[in-house]
Motif scaffolding. Sequence first.
Motif, PDB file in Angstrom:
ATOM      1  N   PRO A   1      -1.356  13.909  17.382  1.00  0.00           N
ATOM      2  CA  PRO A   1      -1.778  14.427  16.070  1.00  0.00           C
ATOM      3  C   PRO A   1      -0.748  15.372  15.453  1.00  0.00           C
ATOM      4  N   ARG A   2      -0.735  15.437  14.141  1.00  0.00           N
ATOM      5  CA  ARG A   2      -0.015  16.514  13.463  1.00  0.00           C
ATOM      6  C   ARG A   2      -0.853  17.788  13.649  1.00  0.00           C
ATOM      7  N   PRO A   3      -0.297  18.971  13.349  1.00  0.00           N
ATOM      8  CA  PRO A   3      -1.079  20.192  13.604  1.00  0.00           C
ATOM      9  C   PRO A   3      -2.495  20.085  13.012  1.00  0.00           C
TER      10      PRO A   3
ATOM     11  N   GLN B   1     -10.064   9.961   3.333  1.00  0.00           N
ATOM     12  CA  GLN B   1      -9.190  11.112   3.554  1.00  0.00           C
ATOM     13  C   GLN B   1      -8.254  10.860   4.725  1.00  0.00           C
ATOM     14  N   ASP B   2      -7.037  11.308   4.556  1.00  0.00           N
ATOM     15  CA  ASP B   2      -6.055  11.244   5.636  1.00  0.00           C
ATOM     16  C   ASP B   2      -6.584  12.101   6.788  1.00  0.00           C
ATOM     17  N   VAL B   3      -6.236  11.695   7.998  1.00  0.00           N
ATOM     18  CA  VAL B   3      -6.729  12.403   9.187  1.00  0.00           C
ATOM     19  C   VAL B   3      -6.366  13.897   9.148  1.00  0.00           C
TER      20      VAL B   3
ATOM     21  N   GLY C   1      -1.928   8.635  12.587  1.00  0.00           N
ATOM     22  CA  GLY C   1      -2.207   8.561  11.159  1.00  0.00           C
ATOM     23  C   GLY C   1      -3.523   7.842  10.942  1.00  0.00           C
ATOM     24  N   GLY C   2      -3.786   7.525   9.709  1.00  0.00           N
ATOM     25  CA  GLY C   2      -4.995   6.779   9.397  1.00  0.00           C
ATOM     26  C   GLY C   2      -5.903   7.549   8.478  1.00  0.00           C
ATOM     27  N   TYR C   3      -6.813   6.832   7.872  1.00  0.00           N
ATOM     28  CA  TYR C   3      -7.746   7.411   6.920  1.00  0.00           C
ATOM     29  C   TYR C   3      -9.178   7.312   7.433  1.00  0.00           C
TER      30      TYR C   3
ATOM     31  N   ARG D   1       0.802  -1.216   0.000  1.00  0.00           N
ATOM     32  CA  ARG D   1       0.000   0.000   0.000  1.00  0.00           C
ATOM     33  C   ARG D   1       0.836   1.267   0.000  1.00  0.00           C
ATOM     34  N   HIS D   2       2.070   1.179   0.448  1.00  0.00           N
ATOM     35  CA  HIS D   2       2.870   2.388   0.531  1.00  0.00           C
ATOM     36  C   HIS D   2       3.803   2.541  -0.655  1.00  0.00           C
ATOM     37  N   ASP D   3       3.670   1.681  -1.656  1.00  0.00           N
ATOM     38  CA  ASP D   3       4.583   1.700  -2.773  1.00  0.00           C
ATOM     39  C   ASP D   3       3.958   2.412  -3.957  1.00  0.00           C
TER      40      ASP D   3
HETATM   41  C1  GLC Z   1       0.139   6.572   6.665  1.00  0.00           C
HETATM   42  C2  GLC Z   1      -0.773   7.293   7.638  1.00  0.00           C
HETATM   43  C3  GLC Z   1      -1.138   8.643   7.131  1.00  0.00           C
HETATM   44  C4  GLC Z   1       0.113   9.410   6.775  1.00  0.00           C
HETATM   45  C5  GLC Z   1       0.910   8.660   5.730  1.00  0.00           C
HETATM   46  C6  GLC Z   1       2.228   9.358   5.415  1.00  0.00           C
HETATM   47  O1  GLC Z   1      -0.608   6.166   5.574  1.00  0.00           O
HETATM   48  O2  GLC Z   1      -1.925   6.542   7.882  1.00  0.00           O
HETATM   49  O3  GLC Z   1      -1.885   9.328   8.107  1.00  0.00           O
HETATM   50  O4  GLC Z   1      -0.170  10.703   6.330  1.00  0.00           O
HETATM   51  O5  GLC Z   1       1.199   7.365   6.205  1.00  0.00           O
HETATM   52  O6  GLC Z   1       2.937   8.685   4.435  1.00  0.00           O
END
Ligand code: GLC
Length: 469
Positions: free
Chosen positions: A426-428, A142-144, A356-358, A15-17
């Motif tokens: 959390p990020r800002p 959507q990203d958080v 993180g998370g969606y 998923r991250h590629d």
């Molecule tokens: C992960 C997190 C997401 C973050 C992203 C950054 O997918 O769930 O919140 O922004 O990584 O690469």
Amino acid sequence: MSKFETDMPVGAPTRHDAATPACEAAPAAASAVNAPTDRRRFLQGAGLMAGAAVFGGLSGGAMMAGFPSVARAQSRTEITFASARFFGKQTIAEIVDMYNQSQSKVQVKYIELPPPSSSTEVHQALVQQLARRSGTPDVFTQDVVWIAEFAGAGWALPLDEYFPAAERSNFFPGLIEACTYEGKLTALPWFVDSGMLYYRKDLLEAAGAKVPETWDEMAGIAAEMQKSGKVDFGYLWQGKQAEVLVCDVVEAIASNGGSILGADGKSAAINSDKAVQAVQFLHDTINKTKISPSDVLSWDEEPSRLPFTGGRAAFLRNWSYVYPIAQDPSGSSVVDKVGVAPLPHFAGGKSAACLGGYQYGINANTKNREAAVDFLTWMASPDTQLHTALQLGLAPTRPAVFDSAKLGAEQPFMQTLKPVFTGATPRPVTAKYAQVTLAVQSGVSRALVSGDIQKELDAAAQRITTIVA
Ligand code: GLC
């Protein structure tokens, strides 16, 4: 076993590629309604070809126990669902297809966006679509960090009436709070992510070392293991000028008691002594303690994950999706050798994981509200959450699913690290996050490359203050 699982070679894209996934290249058992996925077409369509309907692919054959097949009706309401691409043993397209097969009223077409590590591109594709106010996509993820922006722009439909308080109470309260903007629920939690420390259990045990709790302890063990030739790399993290760098930096700074913004949210704190020390530590991993290769400066999630699951690194900072990959013999040489722990902290500080998370959202301009809500209800249901956690390594946002025996048996680290997920930093939180993240990314990136940490963070603080003041 899914098609993807059987076909996945060592180091196959996940998923991250950003690379083309194996399952897209593989001939899919596509159903009649399904066209092949082509995200480039979607991106072009989003940017250039106004009104062009460009849909992602839905691969068939994803039927699972507990998700009964229902014959397709002649006239279903068609809706579109845009989401970043996530992979594990299954794809999002296959999960969407399970919904399509489970009922006969709604047909969802999946628009596949890039993986979450290409956060800027995913964000851009969504903004371009939502800003059109055309109603497409009907549902999106959507990203958080985008919730405030999308809600503030009026693009996300308030969901309170569809998910009343009793239903909301089935999710982690902190996540419902993160989905609430100016008192309205404008998003619904999908999965929760948090940064964590992956370590080689076997090597630590053999060395008689404890799981490190401070960054110095971690760096010491990592250097030892590198020196002894047991691993090529001590510690892998993500220093690429991308969203994930913000996550790594939030964790480092917060684990030293600092933060990106000041307490009022209207000024920057990224140049405080605590933040400077934290970024200095990251710089040192490459230049002083030398536990990280300089390549980390161009690595996001997957490039940093690969050497670790290939058995070449002692420690890795990453998200929960890595665990099922590390445990899958077809893509990992460290099966049963990996432990997961909270990230280390500075002496006197506390471990911090970036939140993180969606989340799901419904387009405020959808013309198919009822169908969108039906799909969302299915996607957010306990069954689908459990299924997604097991197939994709994405942590549930419902405590009942998170605590379930089935999840505990298959991915025990999630329950062990529950406080890490529920207490993540959390990020800002700001409707201007898209600007803030770029300023943090470029400032920290310059600091890491030049080594002039204070100067670069001072400059970043000035830019950030101009944005949030
Ligand atoms: C992960 C997190 C997401 C973050 C992203 C950054 O997918 O769930 O919140 O922004 O990584 O690469």
